[in-house]
Design an enzyme around this catalytic site. Structure first.
Site, PDB file in Angstrom:
ATOM      1  N   LYS A  33       0.837  -1.205   0.000  1.00 26.83           N
ATOM      2  CA  LYS A  33       0.000   0.000   0.000  1.00 26.83           C
ATOM      3  C   LYS A  33       0.875   1.260   0.000  1.00 26.83           C
ATOM      4  O   LYS A  33       2.079   1.175   0.283  1.00 26.83           O
ATOM      5  CB  LYS A  33      -0.920  -0.014   1.228  1.00 26.83           C
ATOM      6  CG  LYS A  33      -0.184  -0.004   2.560  1.00 26.83           C
ATOM      7  CD  LYS A  33      -1.113  -0.313   3.726  1.00 26.83           C
ATOM      8  CE  LYS A  33      -0.347  -0.289   5.036  1.00 26.83           C
ATOM      9  NZ  LYS A  33      -1.173  -0.777   6.167  1.00 26.83           N
ATOM     10  N   TYR A 242      17.612  29.299   9.523  1.00 29.69           N
ATOM     11  CA  TYR A 242      16.435  29.997  10.065  1.00 29.69           C
ATOM     12  C   TYR A 242      16.464  30.021  11.583  1.00 29.69           C
ATOM     13  O   TYR A 242      16.780  29.016  12.227  1.00 29.69           O
ATOM     14  CB  TYR A 242      15.156  29.279   9.647  1.00 29.69           C
ATOM     15  CG  TYR A 242      14.701  29.524   8.234  1.00 29.69           C
ATOM     16  CD1 TYR A 242      14.442  30.817   7.786  1.00 29.69           C
ATOM     17  CD2 TYR A 242      14.491  28.462   7.370  1.00 29.69           C
ATOM     18  CE1 TYR A 242      13.993  31.039   6.481  1.00 29.69           C
ATOM     19  CE2 TYR A 242      14.040  28.663   6.081  1.00 29.69           C
ATOM     20  CZ  TYR A 242      13.791  29.952   5.641  1.00 29.69           C
ATOM     21  OH  TYR A 242      13.345  30.158   4.369  1.00 29.69           O
TER      22      TYR A 242
HETATM   23  C1  LIG Z   1      -0.468  -1.811   6.814  1.00 31.86           C
HETATM   24  C2  LIG Z   1      -1.089  -3.102   7.152  1.00 31.86           C
HETATM   25  C3  LIG Z   1      -0.332  -4.272   7.175  1.00 31.86           C
HETATM   26  C4  LIG Z   1       1.182  -4.267   7.104  1.00 31.86           C
HETATM   27  O1  LIG Z   1       1.636  -3.778   8.351  1.00 31.86           O
HETATM   28  P1  LIG Z   1       3.191  -3.652   8.702  1.00 31.86           P
HETATM   29  O2  LIG Z   1       3.182  -3.227  10.129  1.00 31.86           O
HETATM   30  O3  LIG Z   1       3.728  -2.597   7.802  1.00 31.86           O
HETATM   31  O4  LIG Z   1       3.821  -4.963   8.482  1.00 31.86           O
HETATM   32  C5  LIG Z   1      -0.998  -5.481   7.329  1.00 31.86           C
HETATM   33  N1  LIG Z   1      -2.342  -5.519   7.499  1.00 31.86           N
HETATM   34  C6  LIG Z   1      -3.111  -4.399   7.521  1.00 31.86           C
HETATM   35  C7  LIG Z   1      -4.574  -4.520   7.704  1.00 31.86           C
HETATM   36  C8  LIG Z   1      -2.511  -3.151   7.362  1.00 31.86           C
HETATM   37  O5  LIG Z   1      -3.268  -2.057   7.383  1.00 31.86           O
END
Ligand SMILES: *Cc1c(COP(=O)(O)O)cnc(C)c1O
Length: 344
Positions: A33, A242
């Site tokens: 994702k 800054y």
């Molecule tokens: C993002 C996510 C994962 C992966 O999680 P990690 O902590 O990055 O391994 C797996 N299952 C769901 C439902 C998620 O939202």
């Protein structure tokens, strides 16, 4: 060329998937994702498929289309947000498998795509996504009658192995799914590392693939090099950047490098972070600007063309700690301005 360079090691990515896969006796998916946690979903998904991943997950259907383009027909691509209004064509055209999160989504899916594969996401206590146990009692028979391909849930505290929430969610998940003849999945990276009780039929690691905690044994996947735009000498007592937040205590040389908070190198990154000149650590000084960072290179003999801020020693989790956040946020904030190099 003055844009910063982000190098993504696809062999390390594939190795991390294999290393996580080797820790379980069950199938290992790959969560890609958010553009593969900011690293580029097409090359990442291809490399992961090459390593052996046969199941991928994305957050929303739109992301699934890009994964399908990358991996071709065959691998399963699950969508955590389920079947939302407007998703039907995407799900059908790219053969994406929604993880249905509510009675409303179940109805929508069965009406719009009656013969299309789906999974079920249950809430085991995180209270974020998934069907609540009380609703599951009512929906269970209808849902199971349509033959889901996966039943999943997600852990809220898996990065803290001793947290009581892990056991509690494990118990809840078993209670609401035991005896059902459908493959089950509970663990992401953290859950996979908790041990076999949490593995069920499929694990879903994301961050560990990309070299982030809690997978401490991960190979680092990214390096970030920042071109030196200018080097100047400042006298003791002069300030840099800054807000005049840094004052030279000795005659100093300051390198100004190209990248800043617009490149995900957050302004909140405070002390303790170095930029490396051919491996030699040099402290970042003064505030991080939108496009520029200043580095104390007084002790460097030959100042190279670029300084490296992320490498195998200083990781996304080090930057995250310095900024008061998590590696996930550093990775997904890197942004589009980098020149990206994918190396195998
Ligand atoms: C993002 C996510 C994962 C992966 O999680 P990690 O902590 O990055 O391994 C797996 N299952 C769901 C439902 C998620 O939202």
């Amino acid at each position: 060329m003055s844009s910063a360079r982000l190098t993504i090691d696809l062999t390390a990515l594939a190795d991390n998937w294999r290393a996580l896969d080797a820790k379980t006796g069950v199938e290992t998916a790959a969560v890609v994702k958010a553009d593969a946690y900011g690293l580029g979903v097409e090359p990442a998904a291809k490399a992961l498929a090459g390593a052996g991943a046969r199941t991928f997950f994305v957050a929303v259907a739109e992301e699934g289309a890009a994964v399908r383009r990358a991996v071709g027909p065959g691998p399963m691509i699950g969508v955590f947000s389920g079947h939302m209004q407007g998703d039907t064509e995407l799900l059908r055209d790219h053969d994406l498998v929604p993880m249905l999160n509510s009675g409303e989504q179940l109805l929508r899916h069965f009406e719009a795509l009656p013969d299309h594969r789906f999974g079920i996401q249950l809430d085991s206590g995180m209270n974020r996504l998934g069907i609540e146990p009380v609703d599951w009692i009512a929906l269970r028979d209808i849902a199971l009658g349509k033959k889901p391909v996966l039943i999943m849930s997600h852990l809220a505290c898996a990065d803290e192995p001793d947290h009581r929430m892990n056991q509690r969610q494990l118990r809840n998940f078993k209670e609401i799914t035991d005896g059902i003849q459908v493959p089950r999945s509970l663990a992401a990276t953290g859950g996979l590392l908790l041990g076999p009780e949490y593995h069920f039929d499929l694990c879903r690691p994301g961050v560990g693939l990309y070299g982030g905690l809690p997978f401490a044994e991960a190979r680092p996947v990214i390096t970030v090099d920042l071109p030196v735009i200018q080097v100047r000498d400042v006298a003791a007592g002069e300030t840099v950047g800054y807000g005049n937040t840094w004052t030279a205590r000795r005659a100093s040389r300051i390198a100004t490098v190209s990248a800043g908070y617009a490149d995900g190198l957050q302004r909140a990154i405070g002390g303790g972070i170095d930029a490396f000149a051919n491996g030699q650590p040099c402290p970042m000084v003064g505030r991080v600007s939108m496009d520029l960072i200043t580095v104390d290179v007084t002790d460097v003999q030959d100042i190279p063309d670029s300084l490296r801020i992320l490498n195998g020693h200083q990781t996304v989790d080090d930057l995250a700690e310095a900024a008061g956040t998590i590696g996930y946020e550093i990775l997904t904030s890197l942004g589009s301005r980098y020149t990206r190099d994918y190396v195998a």
